[in-house]
Design an enzyme around this catalytic site. Sequence first.
Site, PDB file in Angstrom:
ATOM      1  N   CYS A  57       0.824  -1.213   0.000  1.00 42.85           N
ATOM      2  CA  CYS A  57       0.000   0.000   0.000  1.00 42.85           C
ATOM      3  C   CYS A  57       0.862   1.268   0.000  1.00 42.85           C
ATOM      4  O   CYS A  57       1.719   1.458   0.861  1.00 42.85           O
ATOM      5  CB  CYS A  57      -0.888  -0.044   1.243  1.00 42.85           C
ATOM      6  SG  CYS A  57      -1.740   1.511   1.558  1.00 42.85           S
ATOM      7  N   VAL A 127      -4.941   0.185   6.055  1.00 42.53           N
ATOM      8  CA  VAL A 127      -3.600   0.493   6.545  1.00 42.53           C
ATOM      9  C   VAL A 127      -3.202   1.831   5.924  1.00 42.53           C
ATOM     10  O   VAL A 127      -3.684   2.171   4.838  1.00 42.53           O
ATOM     11  CB  VAL A 127      -2.581  -0.600   6.153  1.00 42.53           C
ATOM     12  CG1 VAL A 127      -2.789  -1.858   6.948  1.00 42.53           C
ATOM     13  CG2 VAL A 127      -2.577  -0.887   4.661  1.00 42.53           C
ATOM     14  N   GLU A 142      -4.751   7.929   9.186  1.00 49.80           N
ATOM     15  CA  GLU A 142      -4.581   8.798   8.018  1.00 49.80           C
ATOM     16  C   GLU A 142      -3.081   9.035   7.800  1.00 49.80           C
ATOM     17  O   GLU A 142      -2.428   9.727   8.594  1.00 49.80           O
ATOM     18  CB  GLU A 142      -5.343  10.116   8.241  1.00 49.80           C
ATOM     19  CG  GLU A 142      -5.080  11.202   7.223  1.00 49.80           C
ATOM     20  CD  GLU A 142      -5.202  10.733   5.782  1.00 49.80           C
ATOM     21  OE1 GLU A 142      -6.183  10.059   5.446  1.00 49.80           O
ATOM     22  OE2 GLU A 142      -4.274  11.013   5.006  1.00 49.80           O
ATOM     23  N   TYR A 189      -5.544   6.053  -8.833  1.00 50.88           N
ATOM     24  CA  TYR A 189      -6.732   5.291  -8.418  1.00 50.88           C
ATOM     25  C   TYR A 189      -7.957   5.723  -9.213  1.00 50.88           C
ATOM     26  O   TYR A 189      -8.854   4.917  -9.478  1.00 50.88           O
ATOM     27  CB  TYR A 189      -6.982   5.457  -6.904  1.00 50.88           C
ATOM     28  CG  TYR A 189      -6.038   4.610  -6.068  1.00 50.88           C
ATOM     29  CD1 TYR A 189      -6.404   3.342  -5.638  1.00 50.88           C
ATOM     30  CD2 TYR A 189      -4.773   5.072  -5.730  1.00 50.88           C
ATOM     31  CE1 TYR A 189      -5.541   2.559  -4.891  1.00 50.88           C
ATOM     32  CE2 TYR A 189      -3.897   4.302  -4.993  1.00 50.88           C
ATOM     33  CZ  TYR A 189      -4.288   3.042  -4.573  1.00 50.88           C
ATOM     34  OH  TYR A 189      -3.415   2.261  -3.844  1.00 50.88           O
TER      35      TYR A 189
HETATM   36  N1  LIG Z   1      -6.550   7.837   3.613  1.00 47.98           N
HETATM   37  C1  LIG Z   1      -5.873   6.674   3.916  1.00 47.98           C
HETATM   38  C2  LIG Z   1      -5.993   5.652   2.774  1.00 47.98           C
HETATM   39  C3  LIG Z   1      -5.420   4.322   3.129  1.00 47.98           C
HETATM   40  C4  LIG Z   1      -5.884   3.225   2.161  1.00 47.98           C
HETATM   41  O1  LIG Z   1      -6.700   3.456   1.250  1.00 47.98           O
HETATM   42  N2  LIG Z   1      -5.327   2.003   2.332  1.00 47.98           N
HETATM   43  C5  LIG Z   1      -5.783   0.865   1.521  1.00 47.98           C
HETATM   44  C6  LIG Z   1      -4.645   0.053   0.961  1.00 47.98           C
HETATM   45  S1  LIG Z   1      -3.693   0.917  -0.266  1.00 47.98           S
HETATM   46  C7  LIG Z   1      -6.540  -0.113   2.414  1.00 47.98           C
HETATM   47  O2  LIG Z   1      -6.030  -0.563   3.415  1.00 47.98           O
HETATM   48  N3  LIG Z   1      -7.760  -0.461   2.001  1.00 47.98           N
HETATM   49  C8  LIG Z   1      -8.555  -1.428   2.697  1.00 47.98           C
HETATM   50  C9  LIG Z   1      -9.825  -1.732   1.951  1.00 47.98           C
HETATM   51  O3  LIG Z   1     -10.073  -1.081   0.938  1.00 47.98           O
HETATM   52  O4  LIG Z   1     -10.541  -2.617   2.398  1.00 47.98           O
HETATM   53  C10 LIG Z   1      -4.435   7.027   4.210  1.00 47.98           C
HETATM   54  O5  LIG Z   1      -3.819   7.763   3.428  1.00 47.98           O
HETATM   55  O6  LIG Z   1      -3.935   6.619   5.245  1.00 47.98           O
END
Ligand SMILES: N[C@@H](CCC(=O)N[C@@H](CS)C(=O)NCC(=O)O)C(=O)O
Length: 324
Positions: A57, A127, A142, A189
Amino acid sequence: MGTMIDGRWETEANHALTENGRYIRKDSQFRNWVTADGASGFPAEAGRYHLYVSYQCPWAHRALLYRALKGLQGAIGVSIAVPNDRRMSWEFRDDGTGTTEDAAEGFAYLYEAYAAADPIYSGIASVPVLWDRARRTIVNNESSEIIRMLNSAFDAFATNKQDFYPPDLRADIDAMNEKIYAGLNNGVYRCGFAAVQAAYEEGCRQVFATLDALEAHLAGARYLVGGRITEADWRLFITLVRFDAVYHSLFRCSLRTLESYPALSAYMRDLYQQPGVAETVRIDHIVRGYFSIPRANPSRIVPLPPQDFASRLSQPHGRETMQS
Ligand SMILES: N[C@@H](CCC(=O)N[C@@H](CS)C(=O)NCC(=O)O)C(=O)O
């Protein structure tokens, strides 16, 4: 992929990701701060806080990078998730490739941390997570805020006290961050998760307009802002280092490869070669994790990772002598 509803993990449920075919990212929900003086209720202490991350990630990569850059490995522990399809949310288990069990709390899945922090939490279990072992709760999920904390709140325990968000450059860094977030960090994305052709094309053109502008800028400046490495560089790096392996192919950022941009690719090598950075980049986890996202790759066949990735990034970058 599943999601959390009222504190429970629901394997078949999903939160809406698009509006009119355009990918929309939701705001993170845990927004407390660790501070050096503890006025926030979360005082910086060695051994108290823990990071839940995945090498896949890019947002988690920000946190891992800062832990390494600041020399906080001794003060802040880490659990590394398996880069799989997240059917049960991120999983903590040693699969023999550098992933780990969760030594801090013994969580098998990340949703357990979210449920412990908020028994009625609804939303994605993402994460990175900055976890407080003393209060058994999530401080913050965040990444843009976690890196600000790692940058300065833990300096009493950091082996490197370098400030990547110096007061004199903050306005310029913030402005640069905004462009890079919209055009690249999140822009890729908007390409990869677009649900209609027009939304994809709009996202793709924005990604390459941003790369073109950065290429021109970095042809004349070693780093983005103020002639030294700042937060803006690290926030760009985590997207650049994934570009050819996953965004160009899986996310259809197709107009050019990153390698075809001379200044940007040399700049990426320069950052990769900074102390501590290379160990945070696991291209095998990046490829496996992205290609395991069911809505991006229904067959879930994972390409073999690019050959000689680390040695190519270790080649001379030639930017040492640049003036600014
Ligand atoms: N806004 C968050 C975004 C984090 C995020 O989107 N992480 C993704 C992985 S790249 C995640 O864990 N997604 C879990 C899911 O979609 O179920 C940050 O920047 O910390």
